[in-house]
Design a protein around this motif. Structure first.
Motif, PDB file in Angstrom:
ATOM      1  N   ARG A   1       0.991  -0.856   0.128  1.00 17.95           N
ATOM      2  CA  ARG A   1       0.042  -0.057  -0.053  1.00 17.95           C
ATOM      3  C   ARG A   1       0.844   1.158  -0.048  1.00 17.95           C
ATOM      4  O   ARG A   1       1.587   1.566   0.855  1.00 17.95           O
ATOM      5  N   ILE A   2       0.765   1.855  -1.200  1.00 15.74           N
ATOM      6  CA  ILE A   2       1.719   3.265  -1.211  1.00 15.74           C
ATOM      7  C   ILE A   2       0.702   4.552  -1.405  1.00 15.74           C
ATOM      8  O   ILE A   2      -0.170   4.663  -2.419  1.00 15.74           O
ATOM      9  N   GLY A   3       0.737   5.069  -0.409  1.00 17.93           N
ATOM     10  CA  GLY A   3      -0.416   6.315  -0.207  1.00 17.93           C
ATOM     11  C   GLY A   3      -1.555   5.716  -0.392  1.00 17.93           C
ATOM     12  O   GLY A   3      -2.261   4.914   0.668  1.00 17.93           O
ATOM     13  N   CYS A   4      -2.740   5.951  -1.147  1.00 16.80           N
ATOM     14  CA  CYS A   4      -3.963   5.448  -1.122  1.00 16.80           C
ATOM     15  C   CYS A   4      -4.176   4.287  -2.254  1.00 16.80           C
ATOM     16  O   CYS A   4      -5.066   3.690  -2.483  1.00 16.80           O
ATOM     17  N   THR A   5      -3.009   3.979  -2.898  1.00 14.30           N
ATOM     18  CA  THR A   5      -3.018   2.880  -3.759  1.00 14.30           C
ATOM     19  C   THR A   5      -2.596   1.659  -3.198  1.00 14.30           C
ATOM     20  O   THR A   5      -1.629   1.428  -2.440  1.00 14.30           O
ATOM     21  N   GLU A   6      -3.676   0.635  -3.494  1.00 11.12           N
ATOM     22  CA  GLU A   6      -3.067  -0.846  -3.117  1.00 11.12           C
ATOM     23  C   GLU A   6      -2.546  -1.825  -4.264  1.00 11.12           C
ATOM     24  O   GLU A   6      -3.190  -1.551  -5.342  1.00 11.12           O
ATOM     25  N   TYR A   7      -1.719  -2.527  -4.087  1.00 14.32           N
ATOM     26  CA  TYR A   7      -1.307  -3.314  -5.094  1.00 14.32           C
ATOM     27  C   TYR A   7      -1.417  -4.741  -4.388  1.00 14.32           C
ATOM     28  O   TYR A   7      -1.037  -5.327  -3.365  1.00 14.32           O
ATOM     29  N   ARG A   8      -2.269  -5.595  -5.324  1.00 17.88           N
ATOM     30  CA  ARG A   8      -2.580  -6.873  -5.075  1.00 17.88           C
ATOM     31  C   ARG A   8      -2.454  -7.822  -5.936  1.00 17.88           C
ATOM     32  O   ARG A   8      -2.410  -7.337  -7.081  1.00 17.88           O
ATOM     33  N   SER A   9      -2.261  -9.055  -5.457  1.00 18.14           N
ATOM     34  CA  SER A   9      -2.003 -10.254  -6.565  1.00 18.14           C
ATOM     35  C   SER A   9      -2.882 -11.372  -6.158  1.00 18.14           C
ATOM     36  O   SER A   9      -3.431 -11.319  -4.879  1.00 18.14           O
ATOM     37  N   VAL A  10      -3.469 -12.261  -6.960  1.00 18.88           N
ATOM     38  CA  VAL A  10      -4.376 -12.965  -6.918  1.00 18.88           C
ATOM     39  C   VAL A  10      -3.528 -14.410  -7.382  1.00 18.88           C
ATOM     40  O   VAL A  10      -2.943 -14.553  -8.337  1.00 18.88           O
ATOM     41  N   HIS A  11      -3.760 -15.600  -6.500  1.00 20.41           N
ATOM     42  CA  HIS A  11      -3.004 -16.839  -6.831  1.00 20.41           C
ATOM     43  C   HIS A  11      -4.071 -17.933  -6.616  1.00 20.41           C
ATOM     44  O   HIS A  11      -5.173 -17.576  -6.074  1.00 20.41           O
ATOM     45  N   GLY A  12      -4.000 -18.883  -7.592  1.00 22.05           N
ATOM     46  CA  GLY A  12      -4.965 -19.856  -7.297  1.00 22.05           C
ATOM     47  C   GLY A  12      -4.820 -21.001  -8.252  1.00 22.05           C
ATOM     48  O   GLY A  12      -3.647 -20.916  -9.535  1.00 22.05           O
ATOM     49  N   THR A  13      -5.465 -21.915  -8.433  1.00 23.61           N
ATOM     50  CA  THR A  13      -5.402 -23.098  -9.360  1.00 23.61           C
ATOM     51  C   THR A  13      -6.228 -22.813 -10.412  1.00 23.61           C
ATOM     52  O   THR A  13      -6.917 -22.121 -10.548  1.00 23.61           O
ATOM     53  N   LEU A  14      -5.802 -23.898 -11.451  1.00 23.10           N
ATOM     54  CA  LEU A  14      -6.415 -23.465 -12.785  1.00 23.10           C
ATOM     55  C   LEU A  14      -8.104 -23.783 -12.662  1.00 23.10           C
ATOM     56  O   LEU A  14      -8.947 -22.988 -13.010  1.00 23.10           O
ATOM     57  N   ASP A  15      -8.483 -24.703 -11.777  1.00 24.48           N
ATOM     58  CA  ASP A  15      -9.833 -25.125 -11.465  1.00 24.48           C
ATOM     59  C   ASP A  15     -10.369 -23.499 -10.825  1.00 24.48           C
ATOM     60  O   ASP A  15     -11.696 -23.251 -11.106  1.00 24.48           O
ATOM     61  N   ALA A  16      -9.865 -22.889  -9.904  1.00 25.98           N
ATOM     62  CA  ALA A  16     -10.222 -21.818  -9.024  1.00 25.98           C
ATOM     63  C   ALA A  16     -10.485 -20.641 -10.321  1.00 25.98           C
ATOM     64  O   ALA A  16     -11.319 -19.794 -10.209  1.00 25.98           O
ATOM     65  N   PHE A  17      -9.443 -20.689 -11.072  1.00 18.36           N
ATOM     66  CA  PHE A  17      -9.517 -19.688 -12.204  1.00 18.36           C
ATOM     67  C   PHE A  17     -10.641 -19.792 -12.910  1.00 18.36           C
ATOM     68  O   PHE A  17     -11.376 -18.855 -13.401  1.00 18.36           O
TER      69      PHE A  17
END
Length: 68
Positions: A19-35
């Protein structure tokens, strides 16, 4: 529509990387089934948005900030 919630509900892991200032940086991880579950949920949400009862625009197709 909160795509981060859709991803989490599909079984994917949503990580706040920074989190830099008001900006959030996120990543998403998961299996192919979840995708695949995420894609199906997103398609369903977009189809429902096209109905007359749904929202008129899709600009709310974004990650809602969790900071309050």
């Amino acid at each position: 529509m909160n795509i981060l919630k859709l991803a989490g509900d599909a079984g994917m892991l949503v990580v706040l990387d920074a989190r830099i200032g008001c900006t959030e940086y996120r990543s998403v991880h998961g299996t192919l089934d979840a995708f695949q579950r995420f894609v199906q949920a997103l398609e369903s949400a977009l189809t429902n948005a096209d109905k007359p009862d749904g929202p008129e625009c899709r600009r709310d197709l974004c990650a809602e900030s969790s900071s309050s």
